[in-house]
Design a protein around this motif. Structure first.
Motif, PDB file in Angstrom:
ATOM      1  N   TYR A 135      35.785  -2.469  10.055  1.00  0.00           N
ATOM      2  CA  TYR A 135      36.607  -3.492   9.413  1.00  0.00           C
ATOM      3  C   TYR A 135      36.586  -4.776  10.236  1.00  0.00           C
ATOM      4  N   ASN A 193      46.609   8.653  -0.488  1.00  0.00           N
ATOM      5  CA  ASN A 193      45.756   7.529  -0.139  1.00  0.00           C
ATOM      6  C   ASN A 193      44.611   7.420  -1.151  1.00  0.00           C
ATOM      7  N   GLY A 232      34.082  -8.329  -5.551  1.00  0.00           N
ATOM      8  CA  GLY A 232      35.395  -8.123  -4.939  1.00  0.00           C
ATOM      9  C   GLY A 232      35.735  -9.085  -3.802  1.00  0.00           C
ATOM     10  N   VAL A 249      36.533 -12.253  -1.364  1.00  0.00           N
ATOM     11  CA  VAL A 249      37.296 -13.510  -1.453  1.00  0.00           C
ATOM     12  C   VAL A 249      37.138 -14.270  -0.146  1.00  0.00           C
ATOM     13  N   GLY A 280      43.063   0.990  -6.033  1.00  0.00           N
ATOM     14  CA  GLY A 280      42.936   1.770  -4.807  1.00  0.00           C
ATOM     15  C   GLY A 280      43.400   1.034  -3.554  1.00  0.00           C
ATOM     16  N   VAL A 340      37.385 -11.756   2.899  1.00  0.00           N
ATOM     17  CA  VAL A 340      37.984 -10.435   2.714  1.00  0.00           C
ATOM     18  C   VAL A 340      37.091  -9.639   1.780  1.00  0.00           C
ATOM     19  N   ALA A 341      36.563  -8.530   2.285  1.00  0.00           N
ATOM     20  CA  ALA A 341      35.713  -7.667   1.466  1.00  0.00           C
ATOM     21  C   ALA A 341      36.580  -6.885   0.485  1.00  0.00           C
ATOM     22  N   GLY A 342      36.005  -6.526  -0.651  1.00  0.00           N
ATOM     23  CA  GLY A 342      36.740  -5.799  -1.683  1.00  0.00           C
ATOM     24  C   GLY A 342      37.252  -4.448  -1.215  1.00  0.00           C
ATOM     25  N   TRP A 343      36.650  -3.902  -0.165  1.00  0.00           N
ATOM     26  CA  TRP A 343      37.053  -2.582   0.322  1.00  0.00           C
ATOM     27  C   TRP A 343      37.821  -2.676   1.644  1.00  0.00           C
ATOM     28  N   HIS A 344      38.375  -3.860   1.913  1.00  0.00           N
ATOM     29  CA  HIS A 344      39.067  -4.044   3.193  1.00  0.00           C
ATOM     30  C   HIS A 344      40.343  -3.204   3.312  1.00  0.00           C
ATOM     31  N   ARG A 345      40.358  -2.300   4.223  1.00  0.00           N
ATOM     32  CA  ARG A 345      41.557  -1.501   4.580  1.00  0.00           C
ATOM     33  C   ARG A 345      42.407  -1.115   3.384  1.00  0.00           C
ATOM     34  N   MET A 346      41.801  -0.356   2.477  1.00  0.00           N
ATOM     35  CA  MET A 346      42.496   0.081   1.266  1.00  0.00           C
ATOM     36  C   MET A 346      43.578   1.124   1.566  1.00  0.00           C
ATOM     37  N   SER A 347      43.441   1.803   2.710  1.00  0.00           N
ATOM     38  CA  SER A 347      44.390   2.853   3.097  1.00  0.00           C
ATOM     39  C   SER A 347      45.801   2.316   3.299  1.00  0.00           C
ATOM     40  N   ASP A 375      46.031  -7.352   3.980  1.00  0.00           N
ATOM     41  CA  ASP A 375      45.338  -8.621   3.772  1.00  0.00           C
ATOM     42  C   ASP A 375      46.029  -9.711   4.590  1.00  0.00           C
TER      43      ASP A 375
END
Lengths: 419, 419
Positions: free
Chosen positions: A61, A99, A114, A116, A245, B118-125, B279
């Motif tokens: 990350y 999660n 996705g 930004v 998610g 910010v990637a679309g899969w950034h720290r989704m947890s 975010d």
């Protein structure tokens, strides 16, 4: 002399032609990238982090640790090593939390949609346009998504409010209050539909002027359930967490019919913290835009439903022969989103230990390398355990590995009993 | 024949040389940009929005309205038109809110440093690394910044907790409780230092075992005050809002000495909403990184102090001859950050209407095109009004325009009285 001039002319001509061609190629290939300036540093940094090889069992990350100038992989449960390639065979399957990482691969596959770029001066003010604490564009996209999915009725007539998403905890079943004679008592009933943990669609139990109902529709998306009809309740809660998610974004919204209730909620969110972070609102907007760019909103639900349906089928099949464990039955239902009958794809398995002596189901599982969530958290008997099916594929695979080993014991136990 | 071959050789040679040179130039110029892939769309979109010409009196945002494919400018107060170039001469100076837009130009000038992809899969947890609700890297940078500025003592020994920033409202002055004999009453004293609204450095008033003190250090940064010594209190609150100017991010943190208090606060923020949006934490981290990249953290305070000092000097000078209005006096103090004596640069002017008949100061100003905040909000007489000096340069300039016109009336009034 003529030869020299000729040579020079020819050379210049060829050179110029090559230059022009090359410039054209450069323009065509580099094209737009050429124009970027202040965002390049951030873009490179993000792509560099994303390119870290973590063996498909983890990811690095942008705000993760950096060791020797390299972003560190954060591994899925039970995986380790610098590139997450080392599996710990003795590690327990952790299917406790909700999660929603099953959607992470979707966003990795749709990286461009996705992403930004947040500028350093993005919406520094307390408010949008000097008055609102809500992004108008985000509100529009939320309403558009409900229309597309058909899971909430007429959102145009409702007011939308944004809040920090929370997970409601079960505090007691309202069914016990159903026949109460104390009509003077004011009550708020929480209806979660599909229900957590068992995935059943639910309706309010309590009625009357002293009762207010809050509908939690966190799971009312095609990933997890058929959508038989648009929900049409007074106060409906939704969260990004179980839709895209992004649990970590802590973003939710409410659709509210009653203007007075809406005004009060808005005042509360304004007073408590002047609304939701503008950065989070920007990112939520981009995720919703990305959803529409994926085949007009079909792709993400196709991905979500297919993944959850497959997991449910694998688990159901494995348990179908078992006398020791059972899971809830969910009837196939007609889904207005898919315009067809569809089988169950719930977020959680609501597991029951069937053997008389195995009263503490959580412990039975734990001893066998499966960490679920105790049924007592949901007001149920100790025979019940919730198993999360929405985590990573690694988590699900490990769950099945442990289950299959448990079920093979069962066969052995059966043979032993017979002998 | 020899001539032809010569020509061909020469041409090829020149052509090859040109090609190689061009490739080298392309590599040097385009270099890194060349490598970008999935982030390009987002980067282009952000740069396109940022490039909208809004005449320096507004800006377009990534999540703003788009009309005819063009992002719409959102104008500063009293400015309008498609490019914010139209000034409304009759418009009032609105210096009510503490919107910290004075730092917006800083981030525009340091666009590359402040940007985040910010990637679309950034720290989704829900959590960082499966357990924490706090970004470790962000915590490190916060501690490092306190060390650099010297405004909080030994943060390594304190625990850090993140929360959604809020603006505390004045509810009553603790000085009236100073001599209370009721020692059994538990009290929490809020100490805001520098104080809002008057900018004075404050110490706690109440003492004793039944008293807990919370220190709000939102304004304890070199922009607004001299830093005489590092603060060293039990519970110290800070917010990004008045440090970087990002009020919209709603991000704050607490430094807490007592481990038990820390654990309780952490549990509370965890339970109430499972922490602060990931975010927002990522963006806060980038802003702090950018601060360090600006001359090891000097630049932003230099910018902030210079801006605030200049505004204070202009206002002070304008009011110095007035008998009708006065503002608070703040003594120059030695600043450990600058290692020298420095004059005042407060966030707010605490204005008093001095004329007997002008008891309702807010109304006097309002009638003359200045919207401040009533002194009563801060428990003071109606003779007092808070004027925000931390908004945009346009807001400040308009405030001075209105003031100068008010003050010229005063001279006229003075002459008239004499006559």
């Amino acid at each position: 002399m003529a030869g020299k001039i000729d040579r020079a002319k020819y050379g210049m001509c060829l050179g110029t032609s090559v230059v022009v061609n090359l410039l054209l190629i450069v323009y065509l290939v580099v094209g737009e990238k050429w124009k970027l300036s202040w965002s390049i540093r951030a873009a490179e940094e993000a792509e560099d982090v994303a390119a870290q090889p973590c063996s498909g069992h983890g990811r690095a990350y942008l705000d993760g640790l950096v060791v020797d100038g390299k972003p560190v992989c954060e591994c899925n449960t039970c995986f380790g090593g610098p590139d997450c390639s080392q599996f710990s065979p003795a590690c327990s399957a952790d299917v406790d939390s909700g999660n929603p990482l099953f959607l992470e691969p979707y966003w990795m596959q749709h990286a461009a949609k996705g992403a930004v770029v947040v500028a350093g001066w993005h919406r520094m003010s307390y408010t949008f346009n000097g008055h609102s604490i809500i992004s108008e564009e985000l509100e529009k996209h939320i309403i558009k998504l409900h229309e597309r999915v058909g899971n909430a009725k007429d959102p145009y007539k409702s007011q939308t409010n944004f809040f920090r998403s929370m997970d409601y905890k079960f505090v007691g079943d309202t069914s016990m209050w159903k026949n109460t004679s104390d009509v003077n008592m004011n009550m708020i009933e929480f209806v979660t539909s599909p229900n957590n943990p068992d995935g059943q669609l639910k309706k309010a139990v309590l009625r009357g002027s002293s009762v207010k109902t809050i509908h939690d529709y966190a799971y009312y998306w095609p990933h997890f359930t058929a959508i038989p009809a648009p929900a049409d309740e007074d106060l409906m809660l939704f969260t990004l967490s179980k839709l895209t998610g992004h649990a970590g974004s802590r973003f939710g919204w409410a659709l509210i019919k009653d203007e007075e209730v809406y005004e009060r909620m808005l005042k509360y969110t304004d007073q408590i913290s002047i609304g939701v972070s503008h950065d989070t609102q920007l990112i939520a907007l981009q995720l919703l835009k990305a959803i529409f760019q994926g085949n007009n909103g079909s792709d993400i639900f196709e991905f979500g439903f297919t993944t959850m349906r497959k997991r449910w089928e694998i688990l159901s099949k494995a348990l179908s022969e078992s006398n020791r464990f059972s899971i809830q039955k969910i009837e196939p239902q007609f889904c207005t989103f898919y315009q067809q009958l569809r089988g169950p794809s719930p977020a959680y398995a609501w597991l029951k230990c069937e053997r008389d002596e195995e009263e503490d189901c959580y412990e039975v599982l734990r001893e066998n390398g499966i960490i679920g969530r105790r049924g007592s958290v949901y007001g149920a008997e100790r025979r019940y355990v919730r198993l999360s099916l929405i985590k990573t594929q690694d988590d699900f695979d490990l769950l099945m590995l442990r289950f299959n080993s448990l079920l093979s014991q069962e066969n052995y136990y059966g043979i032993e009993t017979l002998m």
